[in-house]
Design a protein around this motif. Structure first.
Motif, PDB file in Angstrom:
ATOM      1  N   THR A 294      36.632  36.247  25.447  1.00 30.31           N
ATOM      2  CA  THR A 294      37.389  36.740  26.601  1.00 30.31           C
ATOM      3  C   THR A 294      36.952  36.050  27.880  1.00 30.31           C
ATOM      4  O   THR A 294      35.755  35.775  28.079  1.00 30.31           O
ATOM      5  N   VAL A 295      37.927  35.735  28.724  1.00 33.77           N
ATOM      6  CA  VAL A 295      37.667  35.164  30.049  1.00 33.77           C
ATOM      7  C   VAL A 295      38.667  35.759  31.034  1.00 33.77           C
ATOM      8  O   VAL A 295      39.765  36.172  30.660  1.00 33.77           O
ATOM      9  N   CYS A 296      38.275  35.802  32.296  1.00 36.07           N
ATOM     10  CA  CYS A 296      39.208  36.205  33.356  1.00 36.07           C
ATOM     11  C   CYS A 296      38.621  35.810  34.703  1.00 36.07           C
ATOM     12  O   CYS A 296      37.417  35.534  34.812  1.00 36.07           O
ATOM     13  N   PHE A 297      39.472  35.777  35.722  1.00 37.42           N
ATOM     14  CA  PHE A 297      39.009  35.558  37.086  1.00 37.42           C
ATOM     15  C   PHE A 297      38.548  36.885  37.673  1.00 37.42           C
ATOM     16  O   PHE A 297      39.156  37.925  37.445  1.00 37.42           O
ATOM     17  N   ALA A 298      37.457  36.835  38.434  1.00 43.00           N
ATOM     18  CA  ALA A 298      36.876  38.060  38.976  1.00 43.00           C
ATOM     19  C   ALA A 298      37.634  38.579  40.184  1.00 43.00           C
ATOM     20  O   ALA A 298      37.617  39.782  40.464  1.00 43.00           O
ATOM     21  N   ASP A 299      38.300  37.684  40.917  1.00 44.08           N
ATOM     22  CA  ASP A 299      39.052  38.097  42.103  1.00 44.08           C
ATOM     23  C   ASP A 299      40.153  37.086  42.379  1.00 44.08           C
ATOM     24  O   ASP A 299      40.372  36.149  41.602  1.00 44.08           O
ATOM     25  N   GLU A 300      40.835  37.267  43.492  1.00 47.50           N
ATOM     26  CA  GLU A 300      41.979  36.414  43.806  1.00 47.50           C
ATOM     27  C   GLU A 300      41.584  35.005  44.232  1.00 47.50           C
ATOM     28  O   GLU A 300      42.414  34.108  44.230  1.00 47.50           O
TER      29      GLU A 300
END
Length: 511
Positions: A294-300
């Protein structure tokens, strides 16, 4: 009637369904008759009530949570979901009660908060968060293959579902869940592992156990999108000459908030960043010592990337200041088994992770360490594989000696597949809940602060890998390996639930 006219006039600032719920709903004392779930902290009293063993999973897991002793997240959640102090009241000898909707409407008309007769965002969240999507379910669609992915678009107008049988369907929520795009995927290996919709909702990418990610034009007028037959599905190649012909799979893929990049986690222990304008991989780093699930951006901003892998670690990557190749900005230790999914709160600080140790953990990035402890792996005297074995009973009470998490939530089951968890929507709940699918065919909703199990939604006959809460309305979609996509709502629209042709189990447990 004059009073009713004044009350309902300004409700354009809240969702369409709220007036009927707010005025015709019962008072705050009729908890058992209201038909919606509430946190135990919001009910009058727990005295004499036995919650032990209720709604426990088939694997024997039980309700258990650490006390959330973290002032920051506690205070932030309270600020986002608590009404103005002048609306509140305290009953001597009882817990602080949730303020009734009728009382808040009357207070708004009297301008209790001094806002000129308007609700604040926190006032709206306080009311909306009490009406959870637990009614139903209503059948949205039924396929003959396992559902792996279910996601609302950012504005909630579209819903994407991915299935093992090479199918991805995009539903128009605002047009009665009509299929807007029926996609037959190209070069699919095993299943659709993940999908991501671009911020402008014009393009959809889908991944499988292959280094090729394909992109589809969502805005085209063609409903049937068969790869390279009715439409071109451009391939984005994440492999390189350095791979030596080794083929890997991609477990997770996400668009950046500006839509210019993709971040992906793969079975070759790496994180990839793909530049869509340059049409090439702009960054690859060996992130974990096992699969990156799993991966994702922490903020905008897109600068912070979060990852989780089968090495039991959560890692934080800051693209602005890479210390060295394959060196994370920080590591968070606490899971005893592999991490299956990460969801960021969107503030660049807090996130949650689902783990094969049958727990969800809440993390504060500020507590990360530069490297994991020298002996961060817990020695275990058992062998198991989550894909076909039950979690060993002797492991259920184990705790990591270097656990850096803020809180732990137990009760659901993470077996057989990479089950996902999320924060509840910011707009309607102030992110005061977290929710997850489960191997025991259910959806679990927890109170973020207390850790209590707020509701369990039971309908499916196979694992619920993914579920998603509408960003604005009290609607939740659960998707399962039984092929069903079902809709849970509050208050519902008056129609009777549609039963599946399969054997249906429909049991609701509210606390």
């Amino acid at each position: 009637m004059i009073f009713l006219t004044r009350v309902f006039r300004p409700l354009s600032e809240c969702p369409w369904w709220l007036p009927a719920v707010m005025f015709f709903g019962p008072s705050e004392f009729d908890v058992d008759d209201m038909g919606y779930a509430m946190s135990r902290l919001e009910t009058e009293s727990d005295a004499g009530r036995d919650f032990s063993g209720v709604g426990s999973s088939s694997s024997g897991s039980h309700i258990s949570s650490e006390h959330l002793d973290h002032d920051d997240i506690n205070q932030i959640t309270k600020l986002k979901s608590s009404p103005h102090q002048r609306y509140s009241r305290v009953v001597p000898g009882r817990h602080e009660l949730p303020v009734s909707t009728v009382r808040m409407l009357a207070g708004r008309e009297s301008n209790f908060s001094g806002r000129g007769g308007r609700f604040s965002a926190a006032d709206c969240c306080h009311m909306l968060s009490r009406y959870l999507p637990v009614k139903g379910p209503w059948l949205v669609d039924q396929m003959n293959s396992r559902a792996y992915v279910s996601q609302f678009s950012t504005d909630g107008s579209l819903f994407i579902a991915g299935f093992q049988g090479s199918h991805i369907r995009i539903y128009n929520v605002e047009k009665g869940w009509k299929v807007q795009k029926d996609i037959l995927a190209k070069s699919l290996r095993w299943t659709v592992t993940d999908t991501s919709l671009s911020p402008d909702q014009r393009n959809l990418v889908y991944a499988s156990m292959s280094p090729m990610v394909h992109i589809v034009d969502v805005g085209s007028g063609t409903t049937e999108s068969h790869a390279n037959v009715t439409e071109i599905h451009d391939g984005l190649d994440f492999s390189s000459d350095e791979d030596g012909g080794y083929s890997f799979g991609i477990f997770s893929v996400k668009f950046s908030t500006d839509g210019r990049e993709l971040v992906a986690g793969s079975s070759d222990e790496s994180i990839y960043v793909y530049d869509l304008e340059a049409n090439k991989v702009s960054l690859r780093t060996v992130a974990h010592t096992s699969d990156v699930n799993t991966v994702c951006f922490a903020d905008e901003s897109g600068n912070l990337i979060l990852s989780g892998g089968d090495d039991n670690l959560c890692k934080v990557w800051d693209r602005r200041c890479f210390i060295g190749r394959d060196k994370a900005a920080g590591v968070l230790v606490g899971h005893l088994e592999g991490v299956t999914f990460i969801d960021s709160r969107g503030d660049g600080r807090y996130f949650i992770s689902n783990g094969k140790d049958q727990t969800i953990k809440l993390w504060d990035i500020r507590k990360m360490s530069s490297t994991p402890p020298a002996k961060h792996d817990v020695i275990r005297n058992y062998e198991w594989d989550y894909r076909w074995m039950e979690y060993p009973p002797e492991a259920r009470d184990l705790k990591h000696p270097f656990d850096q998490s803020v809180a732990t939530y137990k009760g659901h089951s993470v077996l057989r597949t990479l089950i996902r968890c999320y924060f509840s929507p910011s707009h309607s709940t102030g992110q005061k809940y977290i929710y997850t699918g489960s191997n025991d065919s259910s959806v679990y909703i927890y109170d973020l602060v207390s850790g209590d199990k707020v509701a369990v939604l039971k309908h499916h006959s196979s694992p619920v890998r993914d579920c998603n809460w509408h960003p604005h309305y009290p609607t939740l979609i659960s998707s399962s390996w039984d092929g069903d996509l079902v809709k849970w709502e509050f208050p519902g629209r008056g129609e009777a639930p549609i039963t599946s042709k399969k054997r249906v189990r429909r049991r609701h447990l509210y606390y």
